[in-house]
Write a protein that holds these residues in place. Structure first.
Motif, PDB file in Angstrom:
ATOM      1  N   VAL A 184       9.279  12.150  15.609  1.00 16.53           N
ATOM      2  CA  VAL A 184       9.343  11.264  16.871  1.00 16.53           C
ATOM      3  C   VAL A 184      10.581  10.586  17.033  1.00 16.53           C
ATOM      4  O   VAL A 184      10.715   9.840  16.035  1.00 16.53           O
ATOM      5  CB  VAL A 184       8.037  10.590  16.959  1.00 16.53           C
ATOM      6  N   GLU A 185      10.996  10.672  18.199  1.00 15.52           N
ATOM      7  CA  GLU A 185      12.360   9.872  18.434  1.00 15.52           C
ATOM      8  C   GLU A 185      12.183   9.216  19.895  1.00 15.52           C
ATOM      9  O   GLU A 185      11.916   9.787  20.715  1.00 15.52           O
ATOM     10  CB  GLU A 185      13.351  10.834  18.458  1.00 15.52           C
ATOM     11  N   TYR A 186      12.507   8.018  20.037  1.00 17.49           N
ATOM     12  CA  TYR A 186      12.588   7.338  21.279  1.00 17.49           C
ATOM     13  C   TYR A 186      13.955   6.597  21.183  1.00 17.49           C
ATOM     14  O   TYR A 186      14.153   5.488  20.608  1.00 17.49           O
ATOM     15  CB  TYR A 186      11.323   6.326  21.293  1.00 17.49           C
ATOM     16  N   SER A 187      14.837   7.216  22.439  1.00 20.60           N
ATOM     17  CA  SER A 187      16.128   6.554  22.225  1.00 20.60           C
ATOM     18  C   SER A 187      16.649   5.999  23.304  1.00 20.60           C
ATOM     19  O   SER A 187      16.602   7.081  24.614  1.00 20.60           O
ATOM     20  CB  SER A 187      17.158   7.778  21.807  1.00 20.60           C
ATOM     21  N   GLN A 188      17.162   5.076  23.579  1.00 20.14           N
ATOM     22  CA  GLN A 188      17.590   4.038  24.947  1.00 20.14           C
ATOM     23  C   GLN A 188      18.786   3.773  24.485  1.00 20.14           C
ATOM     24  O   GLN A 188      19.190   3.288  23.262  1.00 20.14           O
ATOM     25  CB  GLN A 188      16.442   3.113  25.011  1.00 20.14           C
ATOM     26  N   GLY A 189      19.592   3.141  25.466  1.00 23.96           N
ATOM     27  CA  GLY A 189      20.895   2.634  25.360  1.00 23.96           C
ATOM     28  C   GLY A 189      20.913   1.410  25.847  1.00 23.96           C
ATOM     29  O   GLY A 189      22.124   0.714  25.948  1.00 23.96           O
ATOM     30  N   GLU A 206      18.953   7.268  27.861  1.00 24.40           N
ATOM     31  CA  GLU A 206      18.114   6.805  29.221  1.00 24.40           C
ATOM     32  C   GLU A 206      16.923   6.520  28.344  1.00 24.40           C
ATOM     33  O   GLU A 206      16.535   5.273  28.185  1.00 24.40           O
ATOM     34  CB  GLU A 206      17.885   7.620  30.366  1.00 24.40           C
ATOM     35  N   ASN A 207      15.963   7.430  28.400  1.00 26.66           N
ATOM     36  CA  ASN A 207      14.443   7.222  27.917  1.00 26.66           C
ATOM     37  C   ASN A 207      14.335   8.502  27.125  1.00 26.66           C
ATOM     38  O   ASN A 207      13.173   9.109  27.397  1.00 26.66           O
ATOM     39  CB  ASN A 207      13.593   6.758  29.026  1.00 26.66           C
ATOM     40  N   GLY A 208      14.963   8.714  25.847  1.00 24.09           N
ATOM     41  CA  GLY A 208      14.845   9.931  25.200  1.00 24.09           C
ATOM     42  C   GLY A 208      13.515   9.842  24.204  1.00 24.09           C
ATOM     43  O   GLY A 208      13.817  10.005  22.919  1.00 24.09           O
ATOM     44  N   LEU A 209      12.402  10.026  24.772  1.00 25.91           N
ATOM     45  CA  LEU A 209      11.146  10.231  23.845  1.00 25.91           C
ATOM     46  C   LEU A 209      11.100  11.520  23.603  1.00 25.91           C
ATOM     47  O   LEU A 209      10.910  12.465  24.568  1.00 25.91           O
ATOM     48  CB  LEU A 209       9.954   9.670  24.486  1.00 25.91           C
ATOM     49  N   ARG A 210      10.910  12.028  22.333  1.00 22.81           N
ATOM     50  CA  ARG A 210      10.829  13.436  21.986  1.00 22.81           C
ATOM     51  C   ARG A 210      10.010  13.442  20.945  1.00 22.81           C
ATOM     52  O   ARG A 210       9.925  12.817  19.872  1.00 22.81           O
ATOM     53  CB  ARG A 210      12.194  14.037  21.607  1.00 22.81           C
ATOM     54  N   LEU A 243      10.359   8.631  11.747  1.00 25.97           N
ATOM     55  CA  LEU A 243      10.407   8.071  13.282  1.00 25.97           C
ATOM     56  C   LEU A 243      11.506   7.340  13.618  1.00 25.97           C
ATOM     57  O   LEU A 243      12.084   6.569  12.495  1.00 25.97           O
ATOM     58  CB  LEU A 243       9.171   7.154  13.287  1.00 25.97           C
ATOM     59  N   LYS A 244      12.146   7.365  14.538  1.00 28.04           N
ATOM     60  CA  LYS A 244      13.385   7.013  14.988  1.00 28.04           C
ATOM     61  C   LYS A 244      13.181   6.432  16.439  1.00 28.04           C
ATOM     62  O   LYS A 244      12.898   7.021  17.449  1.00 28.04           O
ATOM     63  CB  LYS A 244      14.522   7.915  14.953  1.00 28.04           C
ATOM     64  N   ALA A 245      13.571   5.118  16.449  1.00 31.40           N
ATOM     65  CA  ALA A 245      13.490   4.438  17.796  1.00 31.40           C
ATOM     66  C   ALA A 245      15.000   3.461  17.871  1.00 31.40           C
ATOM     67  O   ALA A 245      15.198   2.786  17.096  1.00 31.40           O
ATOM     68  CB  ALA A 245      12.477   3.469  17.894  1.00 31.40           C
ATOM     69  N   SER A 246      15.429   3.417  19.069  1.00 26.32           N
ATOM     70  CA  SER A 246      16.559   2.727  19.158  1.00 26.32           C
ATOM     71  C   SER A 246      16.916   2.288  20.542  1.00 26.32           C
ATOM     72  O   SER A 246      16.681   3.128  21.518  1.00 26.32           O
ATOM     73  CB  SER A 246      18.038   3.434  18.707  1.00 26.32           C
ATOM     74  N   ILE A 305       9.371  -0.212  21.938  1.00 28.87           N
ATOM     75  CA  ILE A 305       9.304   1.224  22.020  1.00 28.87           C
ATOM     76  C   ILE A 305       8.693   1.927  20.847  1.00 28.87           C
ATOM     77  O   ILE A 305       8.434   3.191  20.784  1.00 28.87           O
ATOM     78  CB  ILE A 305      10.509   1.986  22.498  1.00 28.87           C
ATOM     79  N   GLY A 306       8.906   1.362  19.472  1.00 27.25           N
ATOM     80  CA  GLY A 306       8.402   1.859  18.379  1.00 27.25           C
ATOM     81  C   GLY A 306       7.048   2.076  18.408  1.00 27.25           C
ATOM     82  O   GLY A 306       6.539   3.176  17.696  1.00 27.25           O
TER      83      GLY A 306
END
Length: 385
Positions: free
Chosen positions: A167-172, A264-268, A254-257, A204-205
């Protein structure tokens, strides 16, 4: 539905300039079965009144604070007072407000994370137990239709025994020090006194962790964590990684950043079993990809053929019409409202038609937050949950 039969809710926070309060109001309004009856939209009385006026709330029921709202609403006749409270404030207020509302006899639907720490989470859990009132949490992504489809397919072992959960949740948006440049949303989220133990971790984690356990049906037994603040001077983490060991042998990442510049809002979410796996992304929420060892890849579409009845019950529009965040949020509000009307004291079990995240999910995610912080700070390779 007549106005008199709508579920009356109040809101604390969410006034002028707030983001998430408007999202809650849209979600509650989508099915037409809620009415915003009152609010303490700001600690500033004038601002709260202006917000109430803009939202069409009776000025007499615009309060300067939660205590005044709870007292005044409790004094109203039962068929007029609010029935549930939506909490859309910064994190440090979630626990005291939830406990006060529950003890005053009102149901609570709260933003996440539920509290600053596990001790506060347990205090909310105790208040839920003694009040007999419902407690719901805005883990919005679990309300998406194709997330329910994924959960159903994993539960019935379509892919065989689960081996991998990623699971990945990526924002900038926090890549630059906007928390020191007057951005109010960033300012409180990077302040330990208001955000809690984790920054990106709590914001978001927790979403990523809740989704991983909810959809896989597995429980994380232990984890190994790395928490980083990349922006100089930032007091809470803005980048989080974890290796996960699930009970039963599955492994996870699990990766959250919030410093993945440009994201933008890369939850995968990806889950792999013995015979195949799945891939779902929040930014393309109406598409689910299934990949197999022994047959061609499948593309499953929201509204298309072959979906489980639990999935189709969460759909709002015909196939090919975009739906997403607000509709998923509304699914949680609809289920919460149905439970209130039914006189329930807890959410239905996972897999029931009107399941929604509740106290169990909240306590579990706060356990995750504390385990991550403990492991990152210590020398142990693995920390149990």
């Amino acid at each position: 539905m007549s106005a008199s039969s709508k579920l009356r809710y109040g809101m604390v926070g969410g006034g002028e300039g707030a983001f998430i309060g408007a999202v809650h109001r849209m979600a509650a309004a989508l099915d037409g079965d809620y009415v915003l009856a009152c609010g303490a939209f700001s600690g500033d009385a004038a601002r709260s009144r202006r917000s109430a006026e803009a939202l069409g709330v009776d000025p007499a029921r615009a309060y300067a604070g939660l205590d005044a709202m709870l007292a005044a609403e409790a004094a109203l006749p039962q068929d007029q007072r609010m029935q549930a409270l939506a909490i859309v404030t910064p994190n440090h207020l979630h626990a005291p407000m939830a406990i006060a509302a529950l003890d005053a006899g009102f149901h609570v639907f709260s933003e996440k994370p539920m509290a600053l720490n596990l001790t506060e989470a347990r205090a909310i859990e105790a208040a839920v137990g003694r009040s007999g009132k419902l407690y719901g949490l805005a883990f919005t992504y679990s309300g998406y239709p194709l997330i329910e489809e994924v959960r159903v397919r994993v539960a019935r072992s379509d892919f065989g025994r689960v081996r991998l959960v990623q699971v990945e949740y990526s924002q900038g948006w926090l890549s630059l020090p906007i928390d020191r440049d007057g951005n109010k949303q960033a300012e409180w989220r990077t302040d330990p006194a208001r955000a809690g133990l984790g920054g990106c971790l709590g914001d978001i984690g927790t979403h990523a962790f809740q989704l991983a356990e909810h959809v896989s049906g597995l429980t994380v037994a232990e984890l190994s964590a790395d928490l980083t603040a990349h922006v100089p001077g930032r007091r809470l983490d803005d980048d989080v990684s974890a290796l996960l060991r699930f009970a039963g042998g599955a492994r996870g990442v699990l990766k959250a950043s919030q410093v993945a510049a440009g994201d933008e809002n890369g939850l995968r979410l990806r889950i792999h079993g013995e015979r195949g796996g799945l891939d779902w992304s929040q930014m393309e929420p109406n598409t689910l990809t299934l990949r197999w060892l022994d047959r061609p890849t499948e593309i499953i579409r929201a509204g298309g053929p072959g979906l489980d009845a639990l999935t189709t019950a969460r759909l709002r529009t015909p196939a090919g019409h975009p739906e997403g965040y607000i509709e998923a949020f509304a699914n949680l509000y609809r289920s919460f409202g149905r439970a209130v009307r039914a006189g329930a004291t807890a959410p239905p079990p996972t897999g029931a038609p009107d399941w929604f995240p509740g106290i169990t999910d909240g306590v579990r995610t706060m356990t995750f937050v504390e385990a991550m912080i403990e492991n990152n700070a210590g020398s142990a390779k693995w920390t149990p949950l």
